[in-house]
Scaffold this active site. Structure first.
Site, PDB file in Angstrom:
ATOM      1  N   ALA A   8       3.164 -14.604  26.700  1.00 24.76           N
ATOM      2  CA  ALA A   8       3.895 -13.595  25.911  1.00 24.76           C
ATOM      3  C   ALA A   8       2.983 -13.043  24.834  1.00 24.76           C
ATOM      4  CB  ALA A   8       5.145 -14.214  25.281  1.00 24.76           C
ATOM      5  N   CYS A   9       2.859 -11.723  24.779  1.00 25.70           N
ATOM      6  CA  CYS A   9       2.084 -11.063  23.724  1.00 25.70           C
ATOM      7  C   CYS A   9       3.009 -10.158  22.921  1.00 25.70           C
ATOM      8  CB  CYS A   9       0.918 -10.269  24.319  1.00 25.70           C
ATOM      9  SG  CYS A   9       1.410  -8.791  25.230  1.00 25.70           S
ATOM     10  N   PRO A  10       2.583  -9.682  21.751  1.00 24.32           N
ATOM     11  CA  PRO A  10       3.479  -8.893  20.901  1.00 24.32           C
ATOM     12  C   PRO A  10       4.075  -7.663  21.568  1.00 24.32           C
ATOM     13  CG  PRO A  10       1.591  -9.605  19.642  1.00 24.32           C
ATOM     14  CD  PRO A  10       1.323  -9.990  21.067  1.00 24.32           C
TER      15      PRO A  10
END
Length: 493
Positions: A8-10
């Protein structure tokens, strides 16, 4: 061995899926099995209970809170950033092998009160990480929820200007006057919907920063604090402070021991009520006004930037965008630009244009270099260049990651140089942009589009030439060394 992972990335666009692909390939190369849950913008392909139960260890490759982390309680855990997964997936798989069956999860989710169980929107940032990492993840969680509002609102506003010109802001309220047969009415409708979306930016930012810190009970205090920041004119900076304040207040309240009879209403009544009261009061009467003064000073400073000063700001922001190819430094520059959109000043629009132009340069430049000088790049890099064209044109800087990951010492300085040049030129040319995303596909919505395109082309050329020169020089040096070693080897033989 069998592993499961969550990435998960921003923004949930590129890093999330690149990390998943890297982990899958690394596990396959090691002869292991891995199932990856990507918590990205397209939704989450949730791991099944059976997959989690059968896993020997868990890998969390995330720069924001992992949704449903409590599902993995009791499993050995490897915590890493998305960038680590992309650059060294094999190392993370090896760590997972080492931890498998030897180390229980350090997650504190098992300690959560029973009344807080249930579906999650996402989850709070994991405990046990450093203070700096936790702060960054809190802020990035807030930014990740803001971006859809920014994209929708910004593109609608940009579209309204393209249809109706800048006078569209003076159009009457569409609830009172709307003619579906005129373009002007549709332009006004798009502008007013986009403006409504923008009004949510600061409250959403504050609400989900607070959520990342103290879970669902902190959402309402965060939104209230963000709305208070807007009321006093504290803007984007006020939203950051309000979110951190609301999260801290609710986290402190949750530590208070209460009778079991009261515990059931704590998360839905007491915590939101007291948290909202404290956060709202502090923002309205104590903290908000000094932040508003600081925001006014920042806005005035930005509006006063001209000539060399504007070019210098563009150069710095451009370099930041390319420095870690979509990582934390990149997100700081992007968040700064997006935050400026809420002010609506001409300089803020120029900053947004410069940041987007600089972000397109790395993938486009590397795609060009790999196409023109194919012999300097591996087969995998040449394959990556095909998608890098589209990613670069779409303002997805992460398209440069496959190149930077395998050759950072030559690639990163090259793309930083090109992006810095593009940022400086864009600011010098006075190009403006109201849309926070879209790349070349929103070029018709750019002020000074021809000069803007020229700034991008110059930056792409600078980076492409630099990376080709660096690779060529290094290969030439290694060839010379091989030729020097050959006679010695023959004599020894």
């Amino acid at each position: 061995m069998k592993f499961v992972a969550v990435t998960a990335c921003p923004t949930g666009i590129a890093h999330t899926y690149m990390a998943a692909e890297a982990l899958e390939q690394a596990a396959k190369d090691a002869g292991d099995e891995i199932s990856v849950e990507t918590q990205g913008s397209a939704g989450s392909n949730a791991l099944s209970a059976a997959e989690i139960a059968a896993a020997d260890a868990v890998v969390f490759a995330a720069d924001v809170g992992v949704s449903g982390r409590e599902r993995f309680a009791g499993k050995p855990v490897v915590d890493a950033t998305v960038k680590q997964a992309i650059n060294d997936a094999a190392g993370l798989v090896e760590q997972a092998r080492g931890k498998a069956g030897t180390e229980p999860s350090t997650s504190d989710d098992a300690d959560e009160p029973a009344h807080e169980s249930g579906p999650e929107l996402a989850t709070k940032v994991a405990a046990g990480t450093g203070a700096g990492t936790r702060l960054r993840q809190w802020l990035m969680t807030g930014v990740s929820y803001v971006i859809p509002f920014v994209a929708a609102g910004g593109l609608l506003i940009a579209l309204s200007f393209a249809l109706g010109g800048f006078q569209v802001t003076e159009a009457p309220d569409v609830t009172e006057q709307f003619d579906p047969m005129t373009v002007a009415s549709w332009a006004a409708l798009a502008n007013q919907i986009g403006s409504a979306a923008f009004e949510f930016l600061v409250p959403v930012l504050a609400g989900f920063i607070a959520f990342a810190m103290a879970d669902r009970p902190a959402i309402a205090p965060g939104f209230v604090g963000g709305a208070a920041a807007v009321t006093v004119g504290a803007g984007f900076l006020g939203g950051l402070v309000a979110g951190l304040l609301a999260g801290a207040v609710v986290a402190a309240l949750r530590r208070i021991k209460v009778p079991r009879a009261v515990a059931g209403i704590m998360p839905v009544v007491v915590l939101p009520l007291v948290g909202s009261l404290v956060t709202g009061a502090l923002m309205l009467v104590a903290i908000g006004k000094p932040i508003a003064v600081a925001m006014d000073g920042l806005t005035n400073w930005l509006n006063g930037l001209t000539g060399a000063h504007a070019a210098l700001l563009g150069l710095v922001l451009g370099a930041m965008i390319a420095f870690d190819v979509g990582g934390p430094v990149n997100k700081v520059a992007y968040t700064f630009a997006v935050g400026g959109l809420t002010t609506g000043s001409d300089t803020a629009l120029e900053i947004m244009a410069a940041v987007m132009a600089a972000g397109m340069v790395p993938p486009l430049a590397l795609a060009l270099a790999a196409t023109v000088r194919r012999s300097l790049f591996s087969a995998a890099e040449r394959d990556s260049s095909r998608t890098a064209w589209l990613l670069g044109a779409s303002f997805i800087t992460e398209g440069a990651i496959p190149f930077a990951a395998v050759d950072p010492l030559r690639v990163i300085p090259s793309i930083v140089a090109g992006s810095a040049v593009t940022g400086a030129l864009s600011m010098t040319f006075g190009a403006t942009l109201r849309a926070p995303h879209g790349g070349l596909f929103v070029l018709p919505l750019v002020g000074q589009p021809l000069l803007y395109g020229l700034a991008i082309l110059v930056g792409v050329a600078v980076s492409a030439v630099a990376v080709v020169a660096a690779k060529h020089a290094t290969r030439r040096d290694s060839t010379v060394d091989e030729k020097r070693e050959a006679p010695a080897a023959a004599v020894a033989a």
